[in-house]
Design an enzyme around this catalytic site. Structure first.
Site, PDB file in Angstrom:
ATOM      1  N   PHE A 195       0.842  -1.185   0.000  1.00 60.07           N
ATOM      2  CA  PHE A 195       0.000   0.000   0.000  1.00 60.07           C
ATOM      3  C   PHE A 195       0.880   1.238   0.000  1.00 60.07           C
ATOM      4  O   PHE A 195       2.054   1.197   0.377  1.00 60.07           O
ATOM      5  CB  PHE A 195      -0.948   0.010   1.205  1.00 60.07           C
ATOM      6  CG  PHE A 195      -0.252  -0.045   2.542  1.00 60.07           C
ATOM      7  CD1 PHE A 195       0.081   1.127   3.223  1.00 60.07           C
ATOM      8  CD2 PHE A 195       0.094  -1.257   3.124  1.00 60.07           C
ATOM      9  CE1 PHE A 195       0.723   1.085   4.452  1.00 60.07           C
ATOM     10  CE2 PHE A 195       0.735  -1.307   4.351  1.00 60.07           C
ATOM     11  CZ  PHE A 195       1.055  -0.133   5.019  1.00 60.07           C
ATOM     12  N   CYS A 196       0.288   2.350  -0.438  1.00 58.29           N
ATOM     13  CA  CYS A 196       0.970   3.646  -0.440  1.00 58.29           C
ATOM     14  C   CYS A 196      -0.110   4.721  -0.303  1.00 58.29           C
ATOM     15  O   CYS A 196      -1.276   4.412  -0.100  1.00 58.29           O
ATOM     16  CB  CYS A 196       1.814   3.838  -1.699  1.00 58.29           C
ATOM     17  SG  CYS A 196       0.876   3.721  -3.238  1.00 58.29           S
ATOM     18  N   THR A 197       0.267   5.963  -0.436  1.00 53.47           N
ATOM     19  CA  THR A 197      -0.681   7.054  -0.169  1.00 53.47           C
ATOM     20  C   THR A 197      -1.888   7.025  -1.091  1.00 53.47           C
ATOM     21  O   THR A 197      -3.032   6.997  -0.640  1.00 53.47           O
ATOM     22  CB  THR A 197       0.023   8.412  -0.282  1.00 53.47           C
ATOM     23  OG1 THR A 197       1.182   8.409   0.543  1.00 53.47           O
ATOM     24  CG2 THR A 197      -0.910   9.532   0.154  1.00 53.47           C
ATOM     25  N   GLY A 217      -1.859   5.075  -4.292  1.00 51.43           N
ATOM     26  CA  GLY A 217      -1.907   3.909  -5.157  1.00 51.43           C
ATOM     27  C   GLY A 217      -0.848   3.856  -6.234  1.00 51.43           C
ATOM     28  O   GLY A 217      -0.522   2.792  -6.745  1.00 51.43           O
ATOM     29  N   ILE A 263      -4.040   4.501   0.639  1.00 50.74           N
ATOM     30  CA  ILE A 263      -4.502   4.808   1.996  1.00 50.74           C
ATOM     31  C   ILE A 263      -5.627   5.841   1.960  1.00 50.74           C
ATOM     32  O   ILE A 263      -6.591   5.759   2.733  1.00 50.74           O
ATOM     33  CB  ILE A 263      -3.329   5.328   2.846  1.00 50.74           C
ATOM     34  CG1 ILE A 263      -2.200   4.298   2.894  1.00 50.74           C
ATOM     35  CG2 ILE A 263      -3.794   5.672   4.259  1.00 50.74           C
ATOM     36  CD1 ILE A 263      -0.865   4.874   3.292  1.00 50.74           C
TER      37      ILE A 263
END
Length: 254
Positions: A177-179, A181, A206
């Site tokens: 996951f990241c901020t 996508g 996220i």
């Protein structure tokens, strides 16, 4: 009136990226938007802010207007609010990549399986899951999903070295996951190319999770760093103003 902030990206072929820069900048200026947009032959990435009406017009122009000719119909966009202007100026730049990783060697269209926020919690309960936070260490320090591995990187391009040290045979399922996508699409494609068979990522990142999953069911711990003057957001993408100004950054994820 609160401003609307749009965090957006899409991987799509834009061979005319250089020619698109000036008219895209003119469109933003006409609508009074501020923020940063990155154009590359692989797509568009950025975060911009403006009045709600201006943002509606901007997103409509991107998705259905003549500038991109329908190529941005699949644009991923998360909307939130800011009480004060989160950017000082407008920057529209042309780069080799819309998120710096490996100079364009990795094709993000070969990314892993996107998992919608509604199904993310169930994935987290998968036995033996390798859960990776692909963000920079200072972002992880503000918040993450419990049990996630922090690769300890200071630039996204360093993720490759971390991934190279993992054994595909030792991890049946990888989730990341990241901020928003975008970094997971690059990282996921890279890991798949290295032989990881089952690679998944949180669709919309996220931000989409915090926007979608009710707080009572939310497994996120802490706040989510954002690359603008608000510094961090919490559940329902509400601004969390309790972070020191030295955490402030104004550029698109590196």
């Amino acid at each position: 009136m609160p401003l609307t902030v749009a965090a957006l990206y899409t991987f799509v072929a834009l061979p005319d990226a250089e020619a698109l820069r000036a008219p895209l900048e003119a469109l933003c200026a006409e609508l009074g938007l501020t923020g940063t947009l990155l154009l590359a032959r692989e797509g568009l990435n950025g975060t911009v802010a403006g009045t709600p009406a201006a943002m509606d017009a901007f997103l409509a122009a991107l998705r259905t207007g003549p500038l991109f000719g329908g190529r941005l119909a699949g644009l991923d966009c998360k909307l939130s609010q800011a009480e004060a202007p989160p950017f000082r100026q407008l920057k529209v730049r042309v780069k080799r990549e819309i998120v710096t990783f490996d100079d364009g060697a990795t094709d993000a269209t070969a990314a892993g399986i996107p998992v919608p926020p509604e199904a993310w919690n169930a994935l987290l309960d998968t036995p033996g899951l390798l859960l990776i936070d692909t963000r920079n260490a200072f972002e992880v320090a503000l918040g993450s999903f419990p049990g996630a591995v922090d690769p300890g990187i200071t630039r996204f391009s360093a993720f490759r070295a971390y991934a190279d040290g993992l054994d595909p045979a030792a991890h049946a399922t990888v989730a990341m996951f990241c901020t928003g996508g975008i970094r997971c699409e690059k990282a996921g494609a890279y890991m798949r190319a290295r032989g990881f068979a089952d690679v998944r990522h949180l669709a919309g990142g996220i931000l989409r999770y915090l926007e979608t999953v009710p707080e009572a069911e939310n497994r996120w711990a802490g706040d989510c760093f954002v690359f603008d003057g608000r510094i961090a957001l919490g559940p329902a993408l509400v601004e969390r103003p309790d972070h020191p100004p030295e955490a402030l950054m104004s550029e698109i994820p590196r």
